[in-house]
Design a protein around this motif. Structure first.
Motif, PDB file in Angstrom:
ATOM      1  N   ALA A  25       0.830  -1.207   0.000  1.00 27.10           N
ATOM      2  CA  ALA A  25       0.000   0.000   0.000  1.00 27.10           C
ATOM      3  C   ALA A  25       0.865   1.257   0.000  1.00 27.10           C
ATOM      4  N   THR A  26       1.971   1.220   0.745  1.00 23.77           N
ATOM      5  CA  THR A  26       2.873   2.381   0.744  1.00 23.77           C
ATOM      6  C   THR A  26       3.441   2.636  -0.639  1.00 23.77           C
ATOM      7  N   SER A  27       3.880   1.569  -1.303  1.00 25.50           N
ATOM      8  CA  SER A  27       4.412   1.739  -2.660  1.00 25.50           C
ATOM      9  C   SER A  27       3.331   2.219  -3.625  1.00 25.50           C
ATOM     10  N   LEU A  28       2.099   1.726  -3.456  1.00 26.44           N
ATOM     11  CA  LEU A  28       1.009   2.154  -4.342  1.00 26.44           C
ATOM     12  C   LEU A  28       0.712   3.635  -4.186  1.00 26.44           C
ATOM     13  N   PHE A  29       0.659   4.127  -2.941  1.00 22.94           N
ATOM     14  CA  PHE A  29       0.363   5.537  -2.727  1.00 22.94           C
ATOM     15  C   PHE A  29       1.539   6.429  -3.128  1.00 22.94           C
ATOM     16  N   LYS A  30       2.750   5.892  -3.056  1.00 23.49           N
ATOM     17  CA  LYS A  30       3.923   6.694  -3.422  1.00 23.49           C
ATOM     18  C   LYS A  30       4.055   6.842  -4.931  1.00 23.49           C
ATOM     19  N   HIS A  31       3.823   5.759  -5.678  1.00 21.77           N
ATOM     20  CA  HIS A  31       4.076   5.786  -7.122  1.00 21.77           C
ATOM     21  C   HIS A  31       2.793   5.844  -7.968  1.00 21.77           C
ATOM     22  N   GLY A  32       1.655   5.616  -7.363  1.00 20.13           N
ATOM     23  CA  GLY A  32       0.412   5.656  -8.129  1.00 20.13           C
ATOM     24  C   GLY A  32       0.015   4.326  -8.731  1.00 20.13           C
ATOM     25  N   GLN A  33       0.981   3.468  -9.028  1.00 23.54           N
ATOM     26  CA  GLN A  33       0.702   2.121  -9.524  1.00 23.54           C
ATOM     27  C   GLN A  33       1.916   1.243  -9.273  1.00 23.54           C
ATOM     28  N   ILE A  34       1.679  -0.061  -9.106  1.00 23.46           N
ATOM     29  CA  ILE A  34       2.754  -1.024  -8.919  1.00 23.46           C
ATOM     30  C   ILE A  34       2.406  -2.290  -9.690  1.00 23.46           C
ATOM     31  N   THR A  35       3.434  -3.072  -9.989  1.00 25.90           N
ATOM     32  CA  THR A  35       3.258  -4.357 -10.654  1.00 25.90           C
ATOM     33  C   THR A  35       3.599  -5.463  -9.662  1.00 25.90           C
ATOM     34  N   THR A  36       2.684  -6.357  -9.460  1.00 27.68           N
ATOM     35  CA  THR A  36       2.867  -7.462  -8.530  1.00 27.68           C
ATOM     36  C   THR A  36       2.090  -8.667  -9.038  1.00 27.68           C
ATOM     37  N   THR A  37       2.093  -9.743  -8.247  1.00 27.93           N
ATOM     38  CA  THR A  37       1.325 -10.908  -8.678  1.00 27.93           C
ATOM     39  C   THR A  37      -0.174 -10.627  -8.554  1.00 27.93           C
ATOM     40  N   GLU A  38      -0.932 -11.368  -9.340  1.00 29.67           N
ATOM     41  CA  GLU A  38      -2.382 -11.144  -9.353  1.00 29.67           C
ATOM     42  C   GLU A  38      -3.004 -11.421  -7.985  1.00 29.67           C
ATOM     43  N   THR A  39      -2.473 -12.417  -7.260  1.00 29.40           N
ATOM     44  CA  THR A  39      -3.014 -12.736  -5.941  1.00 29.40           C
ATOM     45  C   THR A  39      -2.766 -11.597  -4.958  1.00 29.40           C
ATOM     46  N   LYS A  40      -1.556 -11.056  -4.965  1.00 26.76           N
ATOM     47  CA  LYS A  40      -1.262  -9.934  -4.071  1.00 26.76           C
ATOM     48  C   LYS A  40      -2.075  -8.693  -4.441  1.00 26.76           C
ATOM     49  N   ALA A  41      -2.271  -8.464  -5.725  1.00 32.02           N
ATOM     50  CA  ALA A  41      -3.052  -7.304  -6.155  1.00 32.02           C
ATOM     51  C   ALA A  41      -4.502  -7.410  -5.675  1.00 32.02           C
ATOM     52  N   ARG A  42      -5.063  -8.622  -5.751  1.00 31.82           N
ATOM     53  CA  ARG A  42      -6.450  -8.800  -5.298  1.00 31.82           C
ATOM     54  C   ARG A  42      -6.578  -8.637  -3.780  1.00 31.82           C
ATOM     55  N   ARG A  43      -5.553  -9.051  -3.049  1.00 26.61           N
ATOM     56  CA  ARG A  43      -5.587  -8.880  -1.591  1.00 26.61           C
ATOM     57  C   ARG A  43      -5.292  -7.433  -1.204  1.00 26.61           C
TER      58      ARG A  43
END
Length: 221
Positions: A25-43
């Motif tokens: 969540a910290t990386s998402l709010f800092k950069h606006g978007q992140i690339t991760t696995t589909e399972t982590k993105a859904r969680r």
């Protein structure tokens, strides 16, 4: 005893899972978007949206609840001052997930999770508005022409009404002329009767003159 969430747990323990989601969540709010696995993105999606909803409240208690998860002060202030006001008119649905294929090596399904940007409503220029109005008018005229509701049928009806009026006027003129002809015929009949009466009177005069001549001849004899 705490119950684990449904599905496979991220990491080896619940504490590890909470820390992983906080870092994501910290990386998402800092950069606006992140690339991760589909399972982590859904969680991560509901976890990050709950933090945005808390930051939208704007009170101190809600901001302290955010600071329990987001330990970087710069990111926490950015969430409260920039990201939360951006979604003031949106009730949920702050993020989106886009599938990004598979990861090279272990073929894990990858996804991009990003913040949804609010669409800016742009005011159309007067020229575009005029063109759009003209196009709508043309379409309406075309539809009306296909439906038979244009001015031409109205003009046809008006022409028919004018023709009917002219025909009625002509019939009235013919009737007036017929009445005048009948009157003339009646007058000519009366003249003929008068002529016949004159002829009868002249015949009577001739008869009387013949009788007088006969009387004169008989007197002389």
């Amino acid at each position: 005893m705490p119950q684990p969430s449904k599905g496979p747990r991220l990491g080896g323990s619940p504490a590890h899972e909470r820390l992983m989601l906080a870092n994501l969540a910290t990386s998402l709010f800092k950069h606006g978007q992140i690339t991760t696995t589909e399972t982590k993105a859904r969680r991560l999606r509901p976890f990050a949206e709950q933090l945005i909803t808390r930051a939208k409240k704007g009170d101190l208690a809600s901001f302290r609840r955010v600071l329990r998860v987001i330990h970087e002060l710069g990111v926490a202030y950015k969430l409260r001052d920039e990201i939360a006001p951006q979604f003031a008119s949106r009730n949920g649905g702050y993020t989106r997930i886009i599938k990004a294929g598979v990861r090279k090596g272990d073929s894990a399904p990858m996804a991009v999770i990003q913040l949804v940007e609010e669409l800016e409503v742009s005011t159309p220029s007067p020229a575009k508005t005029a063109k759009a109005t003209a196009r709508r008018t043309e379409r309406a005229d075309a539809v009306a022409a296909l439906a038979g509701d244009t001015d031409e049928p109205a003009r046809g009806k008006a022409a028919k009404a004018t023709t009917a009026g002219a025909a009625a006027a002509t019939a009235a003129d013919f009737e007036d002329e017929g009445d005048e002809d009948l009157d003339d015929l009646d007058e000519s009949d009366e003249d003929d009767d008068e002529d016949l009466d004159d002829l009868d009177e002249s015949d009577e005069d001739d008869d009387e003159s013949d009788e007088d001549d006969d009387d004169d001849e008989s007197a002389k004899a």
